[in-house]
Design an enzyme around this catalytic site. Structure first.
Site, PDB file in Angstrom:
ATOM      1  N   ARG A 167      36.128 -29.785  24.563  1.00  0.00           N
ATOM      2  CA  ARG A 167      35.859 -29.071  25.825  1.00  0.00           C
ATOM      3  C   ARG A 167      34.433 -28.518  25.862  1.00  0.00           C
ATOM      4  O   ARG A 167      33.711 -28.715  26.839  1.00  0.00           O
ATOM      5  CB  ARG A 167      36.850 -27.921  26.001  1.00  0.00           C
ATOM      6  CG  ARG A 167      38.289 -28.396  26.033  1.00  0.00           C
ATOM      7  CD  ARG A 167      39.246 -27.269  26.365  1.00  0.00           C
ATOM      8  NE  ARG A 167      40.589 -27.589  25.906  1.00  0.00           N
ATOM      9  CZ  ARG A 167      41.713 -27.240  26.524  1.00  0.00           C
ATOM     10  NH1 ARG A 167      41.672 -26.542  27.629  1.00  0.00           N
ATOM     11  NH2 ARG A 167      42.887 -27.565  26.021  1.00  0.00           N
TER      12      ARG A 167
ATOM     13  N   THR B 158      37.824 -37.276  25.460  1.00  0.00           N
ATOM     14  CA  THR B 158      39.229 -37.045  25.810  1.00  0.00           C
ATOM     15  C   THR B 158      39.397 -35.827  26.720  1.00  0.00           C
ATOM     16  O   THR B 158      40.495 -35.536  27.176  1.00  0.00           O
ATOM     17  CB  THR B 158      40.105 -36.958  24.541  1.00  0.00           C
ATOM     18  OG1 THR B 158      41.473 -37.037  24.924  1.00  0.00           O
ATOM     19  CG2 THR B 158      39.844 -35.666  23.778  1.00  0.00           C
TER      20      THR B 158
ATOM     21  N   ASP C 259      48.077 -38.829  20.431  1.00  0.00           N
ATOM     22  CA  ASP C 259      47.452 -39.528  21.555  1.00  0.00           C
ATOM     23  C   ASP C 259      46.011 -39.988  21.348  1.00  0.00           C
ATOM     24  O   ASP C 259      45.710 -41.176  21.282  1.00  0.00           O
ATOM     25  CB  ASP C 259      47.571 -38.680  22.835  1.00  0.00           C
ATOM     26  CG  ASP C 259      47.184 -37.205  22.658  1.00  0.00           C
ATOM     27  OD1 ASP C 259      46.702 -36.834  21.571  1.00  0.00           O
ATOM     28  OD2 ASP C 259      47.346 -36.430  23.619  1.00  0.00           O
TER      29      ASP C 259
ATOM     30  N   GLU D 223      46.304 -36.803  32.737  1.00  0.00           N
ATOM     31  CA  GLU D 223      46.390 -38.161  32.165  1.00  0.00           C
ATOM     32  C   GLU D 223      46.717 -39.255  33.186  1.00  0.00           C
ATOM     33  O   GLU D 223      46.146 -40.349  33.144  1.00  0.00           O
ATOM     34  CB  GLU D 223      47.402 -38.198  31.001  1.00  0.00           C
ATOM     35  CG  GLU D 223      46.940 -37.460  29.747  1.00  0.00           C
ATOM     36  CD  GLU D 223      47.052 -35.947  29.857  1.00  0.00           C
ATOM     37  OE1 GLU D 223      47.782 -35.466  30.757  1.00  0.00           O
ATOM     38  OE2 GLU D 223      46.410 -35.236  29.057  1.00  0.00           O
TER      39      GLU D 223
ATOM     40  N   GLU E  70      39.751 -28.509  20.004  1.00  0.00           N
ATOM     41  CA  GLU E  70      39.645 -28.021  21.387  1.00  0.00           C
ATOM     42  C   GLU E  70      38.205 -27.621  21.703  1.00  0.00           C
ATOM     43  O   GLU E  70      37.714 -27.854  22.809  1.00  0.00           O
ATOM     44  CB  GLU E  70      40.573 -26.811  21.614  1.00  0.00           C
ATOM     45  CG  GLU E  70      42.051 -27.083  21.415  1.00  0.00           C
ATOM     46  CD  GLU E  70      42.658 -27.998  22.467  1.00  0.00           C
ATOM     47  OE1 GLU E  70      41.934 -28.453  23.364  1.00  0.00           O
ATOM     48  OE2 GLU E  70      43.868 -28.284  22.366  1.00  0.00           O
TER      49      GLU E  70
HETATM   50  C1  DMJ Z   1      43.102 -32.209  27.267  1.00  0.00           C
HETATM   51  O1  DMJ Z   1      42.618 -31.118  26.599  1.00  0.00           O
HETATM   52  C2  DMJ Z   1      42.720 -33.473  26.588  1.00  0.00           C
HETATM   53  O2  DMJ Z   1      42.862 -34.519  27.473  1.00  0.00           O
HETATM   54  C3  DMJ Z   1      43.519 -33.739  25.350  1.00  0.00           C
HETATM   55  O3  DMJ Z   1      43.207 -34.968  24.769  1.00  0.00           O
HETATM   56  C4  DMJ Z   1      44.987 -33.718  25.670  1.00  0.00           C
HETATM   57  N1  DMJ Z   1      45.370 -32.582  26.399  1.00  0.00           N
HETATM   58  C5  DMJ Z   1      44.567 -32.052  27.466  1.00  0.00           C
HETATM   59  C6  DMJ Z   1      44.948 -32.485  28.854  1.00  0.00           C
HETATM   60  O4  DMJ Z   1      46.265 -32.647  29.090  1.00  0.00           O
END
Ligand code: DMJ
Length: 632
Positions: free
Chosen positions: A226, A618, A366, A531, A222
């Site tokens: 982020r 992501t 994912d 998403e 995370e």
């Molecule tokens: C985000 O933190 C990122 O996209 C992660 O890969 C999956 N979950 C959240 C958004 O839903």
């Protein structure tokens, strides 16, 4: 075991009308009609006549030359004289056609830096010169929503990780690095919101270093996607690679890079203290130590979604250690046994082996698949072709083992194999899986438009299959929104495979898919996730089909209607199937970092952060593809 779906070439709709060959006479008449020459001046003067004779001679010579080449090959083929004659004329015509045909007009290819300048201009001066005013107005609505979200955060929770918009306070759900500030920063830059860039930038300059050095436990994944991703993207977008802040207000770009480097140095122990190539999931920042999660396991998606960020940091700093550590994860996973490219969602950092058999593309699985292709794209030309192979094999496995159609109306969805490839199939699909349409589309065209990729013969059969699957899945993801009373998707949906059976539905009885999509009571929440709109943005750019914009707008309107909090910010919901929906009192950082960014880009000019020059990490932080940016 499931049968793969019958995707085929005939399923791929390709309108090549714009590029069909013109007849010679049409080409000549069009050339004359569109010519700037005044027809009066063409009236025969001796000079003009001689000029025409000269051109005719050149054309004749070309045809003769082509026939010579052609006849050699036909001698070998021992073709008949008459056929050769026909070919002679046809070949000559082709040459003439090529001579007269105007090259297709392509959109200008901009460098990332030109793109950022355009992005600034687009929000300050000419909102968006290439899209019509309808979409400019919608883009402005998204920008207003971002300002509303930021204002709520700033007023009630500046410096906390997240806003609780109903309680008017902040919460540190991610370890206390002010995650919303950093997640939101590059969105503000892209939208040209200088005041917010100043506020976020100053907070980073004044507070982030002490937080990085003094905070306790954070999650490696995370924090990387982020915070590290946000800082690196802010560095790039603010002109860091040009050596100064030429593009945005706020601190010098180096502040972002210095913080990124300091943070990565604090995160590195997750890699270096693990006995295997698989990092531990948690890091204690203040003493630079790392340890496994309480159950001893790391998520596969988490350990395999760090590489874009660490690679880029190495490239910016010239220090290879970040990239080397992160890439060991992929090099190691390459050697592990998989089933048709699919992998379990847990991995043990003590042994380096996968744990359990649960296979899914939702939570914990994912972004493993997402980073296979994106890291390959980022590193193109480097020694990473194994990532492309792993990605293609995995997508084949997805099509073969996880893709099914619902009844009664045949929505294409991606299910799970909770007990491995020999166990029972589960028709469960997390909203998180809706990243897949976008990833499949990028993987197929490598960020080019479909039209361009087709024209240049860049798509093979599997690319076309993946692109078709992307379009089908995007529709399914959108129907997960449309089937509910609020028009917002639940966290998880199940798909009906049983014929008559009816489960609990989303509450919108007028949806055609009310019996196809089952929403269980425990799964009815919505966390403002990105998403689906992420995939819509990518598919819009790649297919240029306006339906993706229309779908995105419906989703945005539902967010506005049900999640906006009057006093500032937006809130996640407890139940999307009832009106009014129960509100949860939390604004996730990715609403500003991802959801609103993707919506803004969806309604804007596709030259802003072009998909063939950037990969989005992501968490939607754009990272330049190697070789497209000037490195220091
Ligand atoms: C985000 O933190 C990122 O996209 C992660 O890969 C999956 N979950 C959240 C958004 O839903």
């Amino acid at each position: 075991m499931s049968k793969s779906l019958p995707y085929s070439m005939k399923d791929v709709h390709y309108d090549n009308g714009k590029f069909r060959h013109r007849s010679v006479s049409k080409a000549i008449s069009q050339a004359l009609l569109t010519s700037k020459v005044n027809p009066d001046h063409v009236k025969c003067s001796t000079g003009k006549f001689l000029g025409l004779l000269l051109i005719g001679g050149i054309v004749c010579l070309m045809m003769t030359h082509s026939s010579t080449l052609h006849s050699v090959s036909h001698d070998v083929a021992k073709d008949s004289e008459s056929k050769e004659g026909r070919n002679f004329i046809a070949d000559g015509r082709n040459r003439l056609k090529r001579l007269l045909r105007r090259p297709p007009r392509l959109p200008p290819r901009l460098s990332p830096d030109e793109m950022v300048v355009i992005s600034n201009k687009s929000t300050h001066e000419h909102p968006n010169s290439s899209s019509d005013s309808k979409w400019q107005a919608k883009q402005q609505r998204v920008k207003d929503a971002f300002v509303h979200a930021w204002t709520g955060y700033k007023n009630y929770s500046m410096g906390y990780d997240e806003l609780m918009p109903l309680s008017h306070k902040g919460v540190d759900g991610l370890g206390g690095l002010g995650a919303t500030v950093i997640d939101a920063l590059d969105t503000a830059m892209i939208m040209g919101l200088d005041e917010i860039v100043m506020e976020a930038g100053s907070w980073i300059e004044n507070h982030l270093p002490e937080r990085i050095n003094g905070k306790d436990q954070v999650n490696l994944f995370e924090t990387t996607i982020r915070v590290l991703g946000g800082l690196l993207s802010a560095y790039h977008l603010s002109g860091g690679e040009q050596g100064g802040n030429v593009l945005h207000k706020g601190p010098k770009p180096n502040i972002y890079l210095e913080n990124a480097r300091n943070l990565a140095d604090h995160l590195l122990p997750a890699f270096t203290s693990s006995p295997s190539d698989i990092p531990f999931s948690d890091v204690v920042l203040h003493d630079r130590s790392a340890h496994p999660a309480p159950d001893g396991l790391s998520s596969t998606a988490e350990v395999a979604s760090l590489q874009l960020e660490f690679n880029y940091l190495s490239s910016l700093t010239g220090d290879p250690k970040y990239s080397l550590e992160a890439m060991k994860v992929f090099q190691h996973i390459k050697t592990l046994p998989k089933h048709e490219g699919l992998v379990p969602i847990y991995i043990n950092p003590q042994t380096g082996e996968f744990n359990g058999e649960n296979i899914r593309l939702g939570s914990r699985g994912d972004s493993y698949y997402e980073y296979l292709i994106k890291v390959w794209l980022q590193q193109r030309g480097s020694n990473c072709s194994y990532l492309y192979d792993m990605y293609m094999e995995a997508m084949k496995g997805v099509r073969h083992l996880l893709v099914k159609k619902s009844v009664p109306n045949g929505l294409v969805f991606v299910g799970e194999l909770p007990y491995g490839h020999q166990g029972e199939f589960s028709p469960k699909m997390d909203h998180l899986v809706c990243f897949l349409p976008g990833t499949l589309a990028i993987g197929a065209t490598k960020g080019l438009t479909k039209e361009k990729a087709m024209r240049e013969n860049l798509l093979n059969f599997e690319d076309l299959e993946n692109l078709k699957l992307a379009e089908d899945l995007a529709k399914t993801c959108v129907e997960m929104y449309s089937v509910t009373s609020t028009g917002l998707a639940p966290e998880i949906a199940y798909f009906n495979m049983e014929g008559n059976s009816e489960g609990p539905d989303g509450g919108n009885k007028s949806s055609k898919y009310v019996n196809d999509i089952i929403i269980k009571p425990a799964d009815r929440h919505n966390l403002l996730r990105p998403e689906t709109v992420e995939s819509l943005m990518i598919l819009y750019r790649i297919t240029e089909d306006p339906k993706y914009r229309e779908w995105g707008w419906e989703i945005f309107e539902a967010f506005e209607k049900y999640t906006k909090v009057e006093s500032g910010g937006y809130t996640s919901l407890g139940d999307v199937t009832v009106i009014p929906p129960r509100r949860r009192d939390k604004m996730e950082t990715f609403f500003l970092g991802e959801t609103l960014k993707y919506l803004y880009l969806l309604f804007g000019n596709s030259n802003v952060i072009p998909l063939d020059q950037f990969v989005f990490n992501t968490e939607a932080h754009p990272i330049p593809i190697k070789g497209t940016a000037k490195h220091r």
